[in-house]
Scaffold this motif. Structure first.
Motif, short mmCIF file in Angstrom:
data_model
loop_
_atom_site.label_atom_id
_atom_site.label_comp_id
_atom_site.label_asym_id
_atom_site.label_seq_id
_atom_site.Cartn_x
_atom_site.Cartn_y
_atom_site.Cartn_z
N CYS A 30 0.67 -1.26 -0.13
CA CYS A 30 -0.15 -0.25 0.01
C CYS A 30 0.41 1.37 0.13
N GLN A 31 1.96 0.75 0.57
CA GLN A 31 2.97 2.60 1.02
C GLN A 31 3.25 2.49 -0.94
N THR A 32 3.97 1.56 -1.38
CA THR A 32 4.30 1.68 -2.32
C THR A 32 3.11 2.17 -3.66
N ILE A 33 1.35 1.68 -3.19
CA ILE A 33 0.66 2.26 -3.94
C ILE A 33 0.53 3.66 -3.92
N HIS A 34 1.08 4.40 -2.59
CA HIS A 34 0.90 5.51 -2.74
C HIS A 34 1.77 6.42 -2.57
N ASN A 35 2.59 6.05 -2.49
CA ASN A 35 3.62 6.96 -3.34
C ASN A 35 3.91 6.84 -4.48
N PRO A 74 1.44 7.01 -7.39
CA PRO A 74 -0.14 6.42 -7.21
C PRO A 74 -0.45 6.13 -8.80
N LYS A 75 -0.09 6.80 -9.73
CA LYS A 75 0.36 6.34 -10.87
C LYS A 75 1.09 5.45 -11.78
N ASP A 76 2.28 5.30 -11.56
CA ASP A 76 2.88 4.47 -11.53
C ASP A 76 3.08 3.24 -11.81
N LYS A 77 2.31 3.00 -12.38
CA LYS A 77 1.67 0.44 -11.99
C LYS A 77 2.87 -0.20 -12.64
N PRO A 78 4.18 0.05 -13.59
CA PRO A 78 4.95 -0.78 -13.55
C PRO A 78 5.61 -0.83 -12.50
N LYS A 79 5.86 0.35 -11.68
CA LYS A 79 6.39 0.18 -10.47
C LYS A 79 5.94 -0.26 -9.45
N GLN A 80 4.51 -0.60 -9.17
CA GLN A 80 3.83 -0.68 -7.86
C GLN A 80 4.23 -2.46 -8.69
N ALA A 81 3.68 -2.63 -9.94
CA ALA A 81 3.81 -4.29 -9.87
C ALA A 81 5.58 -4.79 -9.94
N GLU A 82 6.35 -4.02 -10.14
CA GLU A 82 7.98 -4.48 -9.89
C GLU A 82 8.44 -4.35 -8.28
N MET A 83 7.17 -4.12 -7.69
CA MET A 83 7.78 -3.77 -6.19
C MET A 83 6.38 -5.21 -5.48
N ASN A 92 -8.51 -4.16 -1.52
CA ASN A 92 -9.11 -4.67 -0.46
C ASN A 92 -8.25 -4.22 1.02
N LEU A 93 -7.01 -3.49 0.80
CA LEU A 93 -6.34 -3.23 1.81
C LEU A 93 -5.84 -1.78 1.87
N CYS A 94 -6.48 -1.11 0.84
CA CYS A 94 -6.02 0.52 0.75
C CYS A 94 -6.72 1.39 -0.90
N PRO A 95 -8.06 1.14 -0.14
CA PRO A 95 -9.13 1.74 -2.01
C PRO A 95 -8.95 3.06 -1.82
N THR A 96 -8.36 3.60 -0.59
CA THR A 96 -8.45 5.15 -1.05
C THR A 96 -7.73 5.70 -2.09
N PHE A 97 -5.76 5.02 -1.63
CA PHE A 97 -4.85 5.14 -2.16
C PHE A 97 -5.04 4.62 -4.14
#
Length: 145
Positions: free
Chosen positions: A95-100, A102-111, A140-145
């Motif tokens: 969730c922290q990665t998603i928060h930090n 937010p628009k970088d889906k490849p970075k989120q998936a990499e992490m 499920n865990l951080c839908p508001t991010f």
């Protein structure tokens, strides 16, 4: 005697001058406004504030945890591999990665690929499953991010 009269007269003139300068035509003392009472935020508000600031949400309640674990097991049962609390902790960190980012889906998936491993998948679960894990975490865990 002349000196005493001059001193008294000077004191009266100064007193009159000071009164004239500070008077607004009323003899009432200025009104004091009460200070507002400090508000105590609820524990839920504190948790929301902390989650927003740090990007790591509070631990999920039982229903959210169950939904999250079901989503992960639906992707691949080996993601959880019997370690539910570890999977939840990894999700909260994701969730922290998603928060930090937010628009970088490849970075989120990499992490997610680096973060979610198992003995059978020490290098992660691949890009496709990592993207699905990110979606499960976000939903499920951080839908508001």
């Amino acid at each position: 005697m002349k000196r005493t009269a001059t001193t008294v007269l000077t004191a009266l003139v100064l007193a009159a001058a000071l009164t004239a300068c500070s008077s607004d035509g009323t003899d009432a003392a200025p009104e004091k406004k009460p200070l507002p009472a400090p508000s105590t935020p609820s524990p839920a508000a504190d948790a929301d504030t902390e989650a927003t600031a740090s990007g790591i949400p509070p631990k999920p309640d039982a229903a959210k945890k169950l939904g999250y674990l079901r989503a992960l097991n639906g992707i691949d049962p080996d993601i959880v591999h019997g370690k539910e609390d570890k999977a939840v902790d990894r999700g909260r960190n994701q969730c922290q990665t998603i928060h930090n980012f937010p628009k970088d889906k490849p970075k989120q998936a990499e992490m997610a690929e680096l973060r979610f491993t198992s003995p059978s998948h020490p290098e992660g679960f691949g890009k496709l499953k990592a993207a699905q894990i990110v979606e499960a975490v976000h939903t499920n865990l951080c839908p508001t991010f």
